[in-house]
Scaffold this motif. Sequence first.
Motif, PDB file in Angstrom:
ATOM      1  N   ALA A 123       0.825  -1.210   0.000  1.00  0.00           N
ATOM      2  CA  ALA A 123       0.000   0.000   0.000  1.00  0.00           C
ATOM      3  C   ALA A 123       0.856   1.255   0.000  1.00  0.00           C
ATOM      4  N   VAL A 124       1.903   1.275   0.823  1.00  0.00           N
ATOM      5  CA  VAL A 124       2.766   2.465   0.909  1.00  0.00           C
ATOM      6  C   VAL A 124       3.492   2.706  -0.407  1.00  0.00           C
ATOM      7  N   GLU A 126       2.626   1.721  -3.355  1.00  0.00           N
ATOM      8  CA  GLU A 126       1.696   2.112  -4.405  1.00  0.00           C
ATOM      9  C   GLU A 126       1.322   3.581  -4.298  1.00  0.00           C
ATOM     10  N   GLU A 127       1.198   4.102  -3.085  1.00  0.00           N
ATOM     11  CA  GLU A 127       0.921   5.527  -2.946  1.00  0.00           C
ATOM     12  C   GLU A 127       2.113   6.358  -3.426  1.00  0.00           C
ATOM     13  N   ARG A 133       0.152   3.667  -9.615  1.00  0.00           N
ATOM     14  CA  ARG A 133      -0.266   2.975  -8.394  1.00  0.00           C
ATOM     15  C   ARG A 133      -0.887   1.614  -8.672  1.00  0.00           C
ATOM     16  N   ALA A 210     -10.579   2.592  -0.738  1.00  0.00           N
ATOM     17  CA  ALA A 210      -9.238   3.119  -0.992  1.00  0.00           C
ATOM     18  C   ALA A 210      -8.757   3.957   0.182  1.00  0.00           C
ATOM     19  N   ALA A 214      -5.447   3.102   2.576  1.00  0.00           N
ATOM     20  CA  ALA A 214      -4.357   4.055   2.777  1.00  0.00           C
ATOM     21  C   ALA A 214      -4.219   4.424   4.249  1.00  0.00           C
ATOM     22  N   ALA A 260       4.611   9.907   0.910  1.00  0.00           N
ATOM     23  CA  ALA A 260       3.432   9.287   0.301  1.00  0.00           C
ATOM     24  C   ALA A 260       2.241  10.252   0.349  1.00  0.00           C
ATOM     25  N   LEU A 261       2.086  10.983   1.438  1.00  0.00           N
ATOM     26  CA  LEU A 261       0.999  11.964   1.569  1.00  0.00           C
ATOM     27  C   LEU A 261       1.122  13.053   0.519  1.00  0.00           C
ATOM     28  N   ARG A 263       2.554  12.757  -2.339  1.00  0.00           N
ATOM     29  CA  ARG A 263       2.226  12.149  -3.645  1.00  0.00           C
ATOM     30  C   ARG A 263       0.711  12.080  -3.830  1.00  0.00           C
ATOM     31  N   VAL A 264       0.003  11.742  -2.757  1.00  0.00           N
ATOM     32  CA  VAL A 264      -1.453  11.655  -2.838  1.00  0.00           C
ATOM     33  C   VAL A 264      -2.041  13.033  -3.123  1.00  0.00           C
ATOM     34  N   ASN A 267      -1.753  14.228  -6.666  1.00  0.00           N
ATOM     35  CA  ASN A 267      -2.557  13.509  -7.665  1.00  0.00           C
ATOM     36  C   ASN A 267      -4.049  13.738  -7.498  1.00  0.00           C
TER      37      ASN A 267
END
Length: 268
Positions: A123-124, A126-127, A133, A210, A214, A260-261, A263-264, A267
Amino acid sequence: MRRILLALGLALLSPLVAEFLLGDFPLTYLHFLVLLAPTYGGAAVAIREVARRKGLGWPSIVLMALAYGVFEEGIMTMSLFNPDYAGQRLLDPGYVPALGIGVPWTLFVLALHTVWSMSVPIAVMEELAGERRTTPWLGKVGLGVAATLAVLGAASTTLFSYQNGHFLASVPQLASIVVIVVLLVVAAFRLPRPGRAAGRAPSPWLVLGAALVAGLAGGALLTYAWHAFFTHPLLPSSPGLDLASHLVFGLGAVALLAVALQRVKSNV
């Protein structure tokens, strides 16, 4: 090249979370990643790549992660059946003679592998992958390499475990593990595949799922980080080294989640 780096990152993150962030090994044993990556990392990459190639969703990934946990603890280490695994008498609480297992240990160790060893690293990473992803990161050759490393890692772990304890589960016990693993994998492939029509907003349930994945991944990662401060390493160490190791790995987990945050957010 970036896709290969993502797969390599997952191969290293899986054992880092499973053993180092948990507190089993201090910083001075970081070279153990070379030994642990084929087993943990090879399996995590193979599970993720197969799921994304086949268009499977997170329920399927979790089922395959559980299958990995059953295989590792039932065949590789045989801790599910060994009454004195690592000299800890782990099966004594809640022991069921008919099955030859301790219920608390079985639930505990399978949850560890399903959530932390496999699902959380996937999960990490992929984020962190952003727009990649849910797409495959490796070609057929790369997937073959990951699967081969996973098999070699499993074989070496099984041999090492037997040489250190000389315990061998019964044939019916081993056969039952094989059957359970096969059933879990088959179930993973038979679950409905996620999807949505072009140009339409995703289902609210898909968005909820989802978000939960996350959020749970981040929470689980931080849970390991703080729990490590109350864990004694498996190998000789010192209080100062233990504290330094927990701080380094814990801060690393926080930094990884922060990236990761971002990146989220980028997007959205």
